[in-house]
Design an enzyme around this catalytic site. Structure first.
Site, PDB file in Angstrom:
ATOM      1  N   ARG A  72      -3.009   7.645  29.906  1.00  0.00           N
ATOM      2  CA  ARG A  72      -3.564   7.225  28.603  1.00  0.00           C
ATOM      3  C   ARG A  72      -5.291   6.911  28.025  1.00  0.00           C
ATOM      4  O   ARG A  72      -5.060   5.708  28.584  1.00  0.00           O
ATOM      5  CB  ARG A  72      -2.278   6.450  27.992  1.00  0.00           C
ATOM      6  N   ARG A  94      -4.995  17.556  34.166  1.00  0.00           N
ATOM      7  CA  ARG A  94      -4.952  16.105  34.303  1.00  0.00           C
ATOM      8  C   ARG A  94      -3.691  15.605  34.964  1.00  0.00           C
ATOM      9  O   ARG A  94      -3.801  14.324  34.893  1.00  0.00           O
ATOM     10  CB  ARG A  94      -4.602  15.890  32.528  1.00  0.00           C
ATOM     11  N   HIS A 163     -11.203  16.220  26.610  1.00  0.00           N
ATOM     12  CA  HIS A 163      -9.990  14.905  25.674  1.00  0.00           C
ATOM     13  C   HIS A 163     -10.402  13.548  25.908  1.00  0.00           C
ATOM     14  O   HIS A 163      -9.989  12.821  26.211  1.00  0.00           O
ATOM     15  CB  HIS A 163      -8.286  14.926  25.986  1.00  0.00           C
ATOM     16  N   ASP A 206      -5.551  15.220  12.950  1.00  0.00           N
ATOM     17  CA  ASP A 206      -5.202  16.006  14.405  1.00  0.00           C
ATOM     18  C   ASP A 206      -5.845  17.146  14.181  1.00  0.00           C
ATOM     19  O   ASP A 206      -5.382  18.151  13.399  1.00  0.00           O
ATOM     20  CB  ASP A 206      -3.763  16.210  15.111  1.00  0.00           C
ATOM     21  N   GLU A 265     -13.267  15.360  21.001  1.00  0.00           N
ATOM     22  CA  GLU A 265     -13.178  16.511  22.291  1.00  0.00           C
ATOM     23  C   GLU A 265     -13.770  17.719  22.420  1.00  0.00           C
ATOM     24  O   GLU A 265     -14.159  18.341  20.948  1.00  0.00           O
ATOM     25  CB  GLU A 265     -11.621  16.635  22.207  1.00  0.00           C
TER      26      GLU A 265
END
Ligand code: TA6
Length: 294
Positions: A72, A94, A163, A206, A265
């Site tokens: 994270r 990832r 990201h 978002d 991103e």
């Protein structure tokens, strides 16, 4: 993230050392121009700190360095898809173990290259052959390029994102410009909306911005600096912050973590696997993000 206190496993050169945090190996770069860390788990940039600056990259204090979960914070490599259009969310890159391919350095900085190819577990979720290379250029600025090549004998489609979690002093005193007017709102069932391209956040966001400017500027009042994000090989730019409730709902983010981060991103967005970008055998694509302090 403080890389200096981590135990060194291998010294590769004057500037490059392999260190370890819990179970995760990190390529640590300490150079005249900047320090940086790239975890082999995920090919994940966990820190980039130009000389005299606070880190440009935010890492969660509660990130799981257990080699199992995606980290994270940092720069997660979302590939071969972005989002929840298939499982696992944001693809497998990832959460895969990358290999250190090479490192090069001179007085301007260091380039670290990592590699990933198909293996039994990637083929189980995405039945295609590929070669991925992550080039991380550490100098006064940071440039991260994900290059993917179709090494299969038939075409495949993909999407993805770099990201990036930017480190900011206080999200409530941070103004982002250059996102462009149109966005797909992840909080309104992917509704296409219009809005101003300059934002100071007051709540969760978002969004997939479909017409970003070539440079996005994040003006940080508290740290008294402007971060410049320049992307290439993308078709959109995502802006994400989970805000208080979202942070509380995540086991790997401290409750007030949302106050000091903002995801900007470099995204190759597609609504489904089938509608992603197509690469024929032998073709390649590069997705890039560059970070600088003005
Ligand atoms: O890029 C934004 C986003 O797709 C959000 O929808 C949010 O869920 C975020 O990524 C984090 O996803 P993760 O799978 O890392 O929890």
């Amino acid at each position: 993230m403080n890389l200096h206190t981590l135990p060194a496993l291998t010294v590769l050169s004057d500037n490059v050392t392999i260190v370890e945090k819990d179970g995760v190996k990190i390529v640590r770069v300490i150079h005249e121009k900047a320090t940086a860390g790239i975890a082999l788990h995920g090919g994940h940039v966990v820190s980039f700190q130009p000389k005299g600056q606070d880190d440009l990259i935010w890492m969660s204090e509660q990130a799981n360095f257990n080699g199992e979960a995606a980290l994270r914070g940092g720069i997660p490599i979302c590939w071969p898809w972005f989002g929840r259009i298939a499982a696992p969310a944001h693809g497998f890159a990832r959460n895969s173990q990358w290999t250190l391919v090479e490192h090069r350095e001179n007085e301007q900085g260091v380039i670290v290259s990592l590699g990933l190819e198909q293996n039994e577990s990637t083929l189980a979720v995405w039945p295609h052959k590929f070669q991925a290379r992550l080039n991380v250029e550490i100098a006064e600025t940071l440039k991260v390029t994900l290059e993917v090549v179709n090494t299969d004998d038939k075409a495949w489609t993909f999407s993805g994102a770099l990201h990036t979690y930017l480190n900011v002093g206080d999200i409530r005193e941070t103004k982002t410009t250059g996102m462009g007017a149109e966005y797909i709102d992840g909080l309104q069932d992917a509704k296409v909306c219009q809005g101003g391209d300059s934002l100071v956040l007051t709540d969760t966001i978002d969004r997939v911005y479909t017409q970003p400017e070539s440079v996005i500027a994040v003006n940080d009042e508290k740290l008294q600096r402007t971060l410049l994000v320049e992307n290439q090989g993308h078709n959109s730019a995502v802006l994400w912050n989970p805000w208080a409730e979202g942070a509380q709902g995540m086991g790997d983010m401290q409750d007030d973590g949302y106050l000091t981060m903002l995801c900007v991103e470099s995204t190759l967005h597609a609504p489904s696997i089938e509608t992603g970008k197509t690469l024929q055998p032998g073709e390649c694509h590069q997705l890039t993000t560059s970070l600088a302090v003005k």
